[in-house]
Scaffold this active site. Structure first.
Site, PDB file in Angstrom:
ATOM      1  N   HIS A  95     -71.771  12.110   9.125  1.00 39.37           N
ATOM      2  CA  HIS A  95     -72.943  12.062   8.250  1.00 39.37           C
ATOM      3  C   HIS A  95     -73.160  13.384   7.536  1.00 39.37           C
ATOM      4  O   HIS A  95     -72.841  14.453   8.060  1.00 39.37           O
ATOM      5  CB  HIS A  95     -74.211  11.620   9.005  1.00 39.37           C
ATOM      6  CG  HIS A  95     -74.789  12.587   9.982  1.00 39.37           C
ATOM      7  ND1 HIS A  95     -75.019  12.277  11.311  1.00 39.37           N
ATOM      8  CD2 HIS A  95     -75.228  13.860   9.846  1.00 39.37           C
ATOM      9  CE1 HIS A  95     -75.563  13.308  11.925  1.00 39.37           C
ATOM     10  NE2 HIS A  95     -75.695  14.282  11.063  1.00 39.37           N
TER      11      HIS A  95
ATOM     12  N   GLU B 149     -75.924   8.101   7.699  1.00 40.24           N
ATOM     13  CA  GLU B 149     -75.050   7.650   8.775  1.00 40.24           C
ATOM     14  C   GLU B 149     -74.004   6.665   8.240  1.00 40.24           C
ATOM     15  O   GLU B 149     -74.171   6.110   7.139  1.00 40.24           O
ATOM     16  CB  GLU B 149     -75.903   6.975   9.858  1.00 40.24           C
ATOM     17  CG  GLU B 149     -76.901   7.916  10.544  1.00 40.24           C
ATOM     18  CD  GLU B 149     -76.247   8.869  11.532  1.00 40.24           C
ATOM     19  OE1 GLU B 149     -75.082   9.274  11.327  1.00 40.24           O
ATOM     20  OE2 GLU B 149     -76.925   9.213  12.527  1.00 40.24           O
TER      21      GLU B 149
END
Ligand SMILES: N[C@@H]1[C@@H](O)[C@H](O)[C@@H](COP(=O)(O)O)O[C@@H]1O
Length: 259
Positions: free
Chosen positions: A140, A145
């Site tokens: 990330h 994410e």
């Protein structure tokens, strides 16, 4: 310009190269807009910027800053809140004007609207001139994410278990104290920054760094989007570089271009 890769031996070199890049932007534009990242990786850079500020080499008097991300669910005065982190490590130690430091709002009632307003505030400031970036072990950047859109704007996100495990060290080692949600600049927001200085250290980042530089662009490894950016200075140590297939070539290029 392109993705330039510096593989260095120690924290001092990381701090020097990263601070040199920020100072370059400052010299061209003393009222530059600075994007800030949390995490342990940029701390040597922030310490070096404070040192240069104290030495009169840089001033933040005309600078506006925008943080990458913020937890959702922590009290506003929580020590590990990202706005507080940035204040402790940089903003509160230099001559930034009152109200010039910004961060995503993790506390407002309508988080989606807060996120939209944050993107607007960045736009109103003229866009980010240089963004400091680290990387999570799951790839990330900010808190984008795996599985998110590579053109996302600032948004509310869910943290992976791996990220929460990695960050539990700041919460008494207890994953249950780590928030489950965040507000983060999107990958699209990050890509709009005119330049980036990326810092990663340690073996724990080696796979994410390998994917970012040598992997296929994919939302599985969100940092791979940076392959499409034309001004990224990547500063990594030997451990973070350890899985790079073309490590020796990158060293040769860096040495030739910086001879
Ligand atoms: N949201 C932040 C990221 O912006 C940062 O890059 C990452 C790495 O942190 P560290 O540098 O401490 O490894 O931590 C957090 O998850």
């Amino acid at each position: 310009m392109t993705m330039r890769i510096a593989i260095v031996n120690n924290e001092e070199e990381i701090a020097r190269l990263a601070a040199d890049r920020v100072c370059e932007v400052y010299r061209d534009k003393p009222n530059f807009v600075l994007g800030l990242a949390t995490g342990s990786s940029p701390i040597p850079l922030y310490d070096e910027l404070v040192r240069r500020y104290e030495a009169g080499e840089i001033s933040f008097a005309q600078v506006q800053s925008f943080n990458l991300d913020e937890y959702v669910g922590l009290p506003k005065d929580h020590f590990e809140g990202y706005a507080n982190f940035i204040r402790r490590h940089l903003v509160g130690r230099v001559d930034m004007a009152e109200g010039a430091a910004h961060g995503p709002d993790g506390w407002c009632e309508d988080l989606d609207e807060g996120a939209r307003l944050y993107d607007q505030a960045i736009k109103d400031a003229g866009g980010i001139d240089i963004q400091v970036l680290g990387i999570g072990s799951d790839g990330h950047i900010g808190f984008n994410e795996p599985g998110g859109s590579l053109s996302s704007r600032t948004h509310v996100g869910v943290l992976t278990e791996q990220t929460r495990r990695d960050n539990a060290r700041f919460f008494d080692g207890d994953i249950d104290q780590v928030p489950t949600h965040c507000v983060t600049q999107g990958i699209g927001t990050i890509m709009d920054s005119r330049a980036h200085v990326f810092i990663a250290t340690g073996k724990g980042k080696a796979q994410a760094v390998k994917e970012m530089i040598e992997g296929g662009v994919s939302q599985r490894w969100p940092a791979t989007a940076l392959q499409y950016h034309n001004d990224v200075l990547v500063i990594i140590d030997e451990d973070a570089a350890s899985l790079l297939e073309l490590k020796d070539f990158y060293k040769e290029v860096w040495a030739k271009e910086n001879a």
